[in-house]
Write a protein that holds these residues in place. Structure first.
Motif, PDB file in Angstrom:
ATOM      1  N   VAL A 145       0.829  -1.064   0.023  1.00  0.00           N
ATOM      2  CA  VAL A 145      -0.121  -0.066  -0.113  1.00  0.00           C
ATOM      3  C   VAL A 145       0.802   1.250  -0.106  1.00  0.00           C
ATOM      4  O   VAL A 145       0.716   2.222  -0.972  1.00  0.00           O
ATOM      5  CB  VAL A 145      -0.821  -0.141   1.300  1.00  0.00           C
ATOM      6  CG1 VAL A 145      -1.704   1.226   1.264  1.00  0.00           C
ATOM      7  CG2 VAL A 145      -1.824  -1.051   0.977  1.00  0.00           C
ATOM      8  N   THR A 146       1.983   1.407   0.861  1.00  0.00           N
ATOM      9  CA  THR A 146       2.688   2.536   0.968  1.00  0.00           C
ATOM     10  C   THR A 146       3.748   2.864  -0.169  1.00  0.00           C
ATOM     11  O   THR A 146       4.382   3.579  -0.072  1.00  0.00           O
ATOM     12  CB  THR A 146       3.310   2.372   2.314  1.00  0.00           C
ATOM     13  OG1 THR A 146       4.219   1.055   2.293  1.00  0.00           O
ATOM     14  CG2 THR A 146       2.489   2.463   3.649  1.00  0.00           C
ATOM     15  N   LYS A 147       3.617   1.749  -0.991  1.00  0.00           N
ATOM     16  CA  LYS A 147       4.540   1.846  -2.399  1.00  0.00           C
ATOM     17  C   LYS A 147       3.809   3.084  -3.232  1.00  0.00           C
ATOM     18  O   LYS A 147       4.244   3.673  -3.983  1.00  0.00           O
ATOM     19  CB  LYS A 147       4.577   0.830  -3.164  1.00  0.00           C
ATOM     20  CG  LYS A 147       5.467  -0.196  -2.562  1.00  0.00           C
ATOM     21  CD  LYS A 147       5.520  -1.600  -3.397  1.00  0.00           C
ATOM     22  CE  LYS A 147       6.488  -2.612  -2.914  1.00  0.00           C
ATOM     23  NZ  LYS A 147       6.331  -3.634  -3.641  1.00  0.00           N
ATOM     24  N   CYS A 148       2.386   3.152  -3.070  1.00  0.00           N
ATOM     25  CA  CYS A 148       1.790   4.180  -3.842  1.00  0.00           C
ATOM     26  C   CYS A 148       1.840   5.629  -3.188  1.00  0.00           C
ATOM     27  O   CYS A 148       1.034   6.041  -2.534  1.00  0.00           O
ATOM     28  CB  CYS A 148       0.337   3.857  -3.787  1.00  0.00           C
ATOM     29  SG  CYS A 148      -0.099   2.079  -4.523  1.00  0.00           S
ATOM     30  N   GLN A 149       3.079   6.122  -3.429  1.00  0.00           N
ATOM     31  CA  GLN A 149       3.326   7.395  -2.653  1.00  0.00           C
ATOM     32  C   GLN A 149       2.650   8.624  -3.239  1.00  0.00           C
ATOM     33  O   GLN A 149       2.744   9.553  -2.462  1.00  0.00           O
ATOM     34  CB  GLN A 149       4.880   7.551  -2.696  1.00  0.00           C
ATOM     35  CG  GLN A 149       5.453   6.472  -1.844  1.00  0.00           C
ATOM     36  CD  GLN A 149       7.017   6.713  -2.101  1.00  0.00           C
ATOM     37  OE1 GLN A 149       7.513   7.288  -2.409  1.00  0.00           O
ATOM     38  NE2 GLN A 149       7.947   5.751  -1.055  1.00  0.00           N
ATOM     39  N   ALA A 150       2.017   8.650  -4.183  1.00  0.00           N
ATOM     40  CA  ALA A 150       1.213   9.573  -4.785  1.00  0.00           C
ATOM     41  C   ALA A 150      -0.367   9.698  -4.136  1.00  0.00           C
ATOM     42  O   ALA A 150      -1.056  10.848  -4.374  1.00  0.00           O
ATOM     43  CB  ALA A 150       1.077   9.585  -6.164  1.00  0.00           C
ATOM     44  N   LEU A 151      -0.639   8.731  -3.161  1.00  0.00           N
ATOM     45  CA  LEU A 151      -1.831   8.712  -2.565  1.00  0.00           C
ATOM     46  C   LEU A 151      -2.254  10.142  -1.787  1.00  0.00           C
ATOM     47  O   LEU A 151      -1.556  10.713  -1.375  1.00  0.00           O
ATOM     48  CB  LEU A 151      -2.061   7.747  -1.631  1.00  0.00           C
ATOM     49  CG  LEU A 151      -2.433   6.374  -2.172  1.00  0.00           C
ATOM     50  CD1 LEU A 151      -2.509   5.064  -1.263  1.00  0.00           C
ATOM     51  CD2 LEU A 151      -3.742   6.277  -2.931  1.00  0.00           C
ATOM     52  N   GLU A 152      -3.492  10.439  -1.956  1.00  0.00           N
ATOM     53  CA  GLU A 152      -4.084  11.838  -1.326  1.00  0.00           C
ATOM     54  C   GLU A 152      -5.154  11.311  -0.229  1.00  0.00           C
ATOM     55  O   GLU A 152      -5.078  11.906   0.948  1.00  0.00           O
ATOM     56  CB  GLU A 152      -4.593  12.706  -2.075  1.00  0.00           C
ATOM     57  CG  GLU A 152      -3.574  13.438  -3.395  1.00  0.00           C
ATOM     58  CD  GLU A 152      -4.398  14.306  -4.416  1.00  0.00           C
ATOM     59  OE1 GLU A 152      -5.549  14.286  -4.255  1.00  0.00           O
ATOM     60  OE2 GLU A 152      -3.560  14.743  -5.052  1.00  0.00           O
TER      61      GLU A 152
END
Length: 388
Positions: A145-152
Motif C-alpha cells: 500500500v505504502t508504495k503508492c506514494q502519490a496517494l492523497e
C-alpha cells in the motif's frame, strides 16, 4: 461414485467458461461520473473463460463498477478488456480475497471484502493512484500500500494492522491529506523516525484500544499540516491535553467516547476551547455512562461551571504564541486606560444609586405621615378602658 462429481465439476467449469457479462452505463451513489456497471457477476469457480464486454458503440469507459457480485479476484479477462483506460474501479462487498492496482488506475474502492493480498503495478511519487479505500478487509501487511506514494486519501479502517502502529511506515507519502486508521485494534502509536507527512490534514485513530499511558502527543508534532485529529472511542481516562496545543496547525480534536471523568472532561474542554481548539462531540452518542453536553463521561456531572484548574508544568506545556482573546469593543473613544471601565458606565451606576436613595427617603416620609395620622384618629373601643 467419483463419476458424478467429475461430471458436475465439468458442467460448472463449462457454465463459468461460457458466461458473458456486459455492463450498462449508470450513475451510482453520489458520484457525478457515469460508470459502466456489471451486475450479478458470480464467479466462484474458474474465471478464465468468463467474457466481458462494453455497450456497442459506446466509448471505452474509464469508470467501472461491479455490483451485487461475488468473486475472489477481479477477472484477468476484464482487466485485459479495460486496459490502461481504466481510471476508477469500484469492487465493494464482492468477497474479494486479493485485488490488483493496475498501472493507470487513479482510484480504487474495494471496501468490505476479505482482502489479504494487494498487488501493485505502480509505485513511487509519480504513480497516478490518488484514492484508495481498503476499509473493512483483512490486511495485516501494508508494505505494498505504502508504495503508492502519490496517494492523497487512504482508508485502512477496519483491518488487522496489529498491536502497534508505526507512522514511519508511511514515510515518503508526502501527498497524503487524509489517513483513516480507525477500528484496527491498535494499542500503541509511535513515530520513531519523526516522519513528517507534510500534507496530512486529517488523521483518524478512533475506535481503537489506545490508553493514555501508550499515547505520546509529541509523536504528532512533526505533522506540520495536521488540522483534524480523531481520538474518540478509545480507552483514555486522562490525556496530556495541553500538549495538543503545541500542534500549531491543529484546529479540531475529537475526544468523545473515552473514559473521562465528567469534571475532568469539562475542565479539559474549557481549556482547549479557550485556546481556540475546537472539540465537537460528534455523534449523536448512545452513552453507556453519563452524558454532558453531548459527551459521554463517568462520575457525577458538574452542576455548575468548573473553573479550569492549574496545568501541571511537569507533564504539559502551554501553547506558545496563542493570541489573547480580545475584549469586547466598548465603543467609547474617550476610554483612558487599558481595561478601565468607560465613564458612561460609572455615570449610570451613580445615577442609579442616587435614584434609589431618593426613593427611600420619600417612602420613609410618607410612611411617617401615615403613622401620625392614624394615631390622631384612633379611638379606644368600649370595654377596653381598663386593663385587667
Amino acid at each position: 461414485m467419483r463419476l458424478p462429481i467429475i461430471i458436475t465439476s465439468l458442467l460448472t467449469l463449462h457454465l463459468v467458461a461460457g458466461q458473458e457479462f456486459q455492463c450498462s452505463l449508470e450513475k451510482i451513489d453520489s458520484s457525478e461520473d457515469e460508470h459502466c456497471v456489471f451486475r450479478d457477476v458470480n464467479l466462484k469457480a474458474a474465471t478464465a473463460g468468463a467474457k466481458f464486454s462494453y455497450p456497442a458503440g459506446a466509448p471505452k469507459p474509464s469508470h467501472v463498477a461491479f455490483l451485487s457480485s461475488s468473486m475472489k479476484q477481479v477477472p484477468s479477462n476484464f482487466l485485459n478488456l479495460a486496459g490502461p483506460e481504466l481510471k476508477v474501479l469500484r469492487v465493494e462487498s464482492c468477497g474479494l480475497q486479493s485485488v490488483a492496482i493496475s498501472s493507470g488506475l487513479e482510484a480504487l474502492y474495494a471496501k468490505d471484502n476479505t482482502i489479504v493480498t494487494l498487488i501493485v503495478h505502480q509505485s513511487g511519487p509519480d504513480g497516478p493512484l490518488r484514492t484508495l479505500d481498503l476499509s473493512g478487509n483483512s490486511l495485516k501487511d501494508i508494505s505494498n500500500v505504502t508504495k503508492c506514494q502519490a496517494l492523497e486519501t487512504l482508508n485502512l479502517s477496519g483491518n488487522d494492522l496489529g498491536d502497534t502502529l508505526e507512522l514511519n511506515k508511511f514515510k515518503g507519502m508526502n501527498n497524503l491529506r487524509k489517513l483513516d486508521l480507525a477500528r484496527n485494534e491498535i494499542n500503541y502509536i509511535d513515530n520513531t523516525g519523526n516522519v513528517n507527512l507534510e500534507s496530512l490534514e486529517d488523521l483518524d485513530l478512533s475506535h481503537n484500544n489506545i490508553l493514555p499511558s501508550d499515547l505520546n502527543i509529541q509523536i504528532f508534532y512533526p505533522l506540520t499540516k495536521l488540522q483534524t485529529l480523531r481520538l474518540n472511542d478509545n480507552l483514555m481516562a486522562q490525556l496530556d491535553y495541553n500538549l495538543l496545543l503545541s500542534i500549531k496547525s491543529l484546529k479540531t480534536v475529537y475526544l468523545n467516547g473515552n473514559n473521562f471523568d465528567c469534571t475532568y472532561l469539562e475542565r479539559m474542554l474549557q481549556h482547549l476551547q479557550a485556546n481556540a481548539l475546537q472539540t465537537p462531540p460528534g455523534g449523536p452518542y448512545p452513552c453507556k455512562t453519563k452524558i454532558m453536553d453531548g459527551f459521554c463521561c463517568t462520575g457525577p456531572v458538574p452542576t455548575k461551571p468548573t473553573t479550569p484548574g492549574p496545568i501541571d508544568p511537569k507533564t504539559t506545556t502551554e501553547r506558545a504564541n496563542v493570541p489573547p482573546t480580545p475584549a469586547p469593543d466598548s465603543g467609547n473613544d474617550g476610554d483612558d486606560g487599558a481595561g478601565s471601565s468607560p465613564s458612561w458606565l460609572w455615570f449610570g451606576v451613580g445615577a442609579g444609586v442616587a435614584a434609589l436613595v431618593i426613593a427611600a427617603i420619600v417612602g420613609f416620609v410618607v410612611w411617617k405621615n401615615q403613622q401620625k395620622k392614624a394615631a390622631s384618629n384612633y379611638r379606644v373601643p368600649p370595654g377596653n378602658l381598663e386593663l385587667s
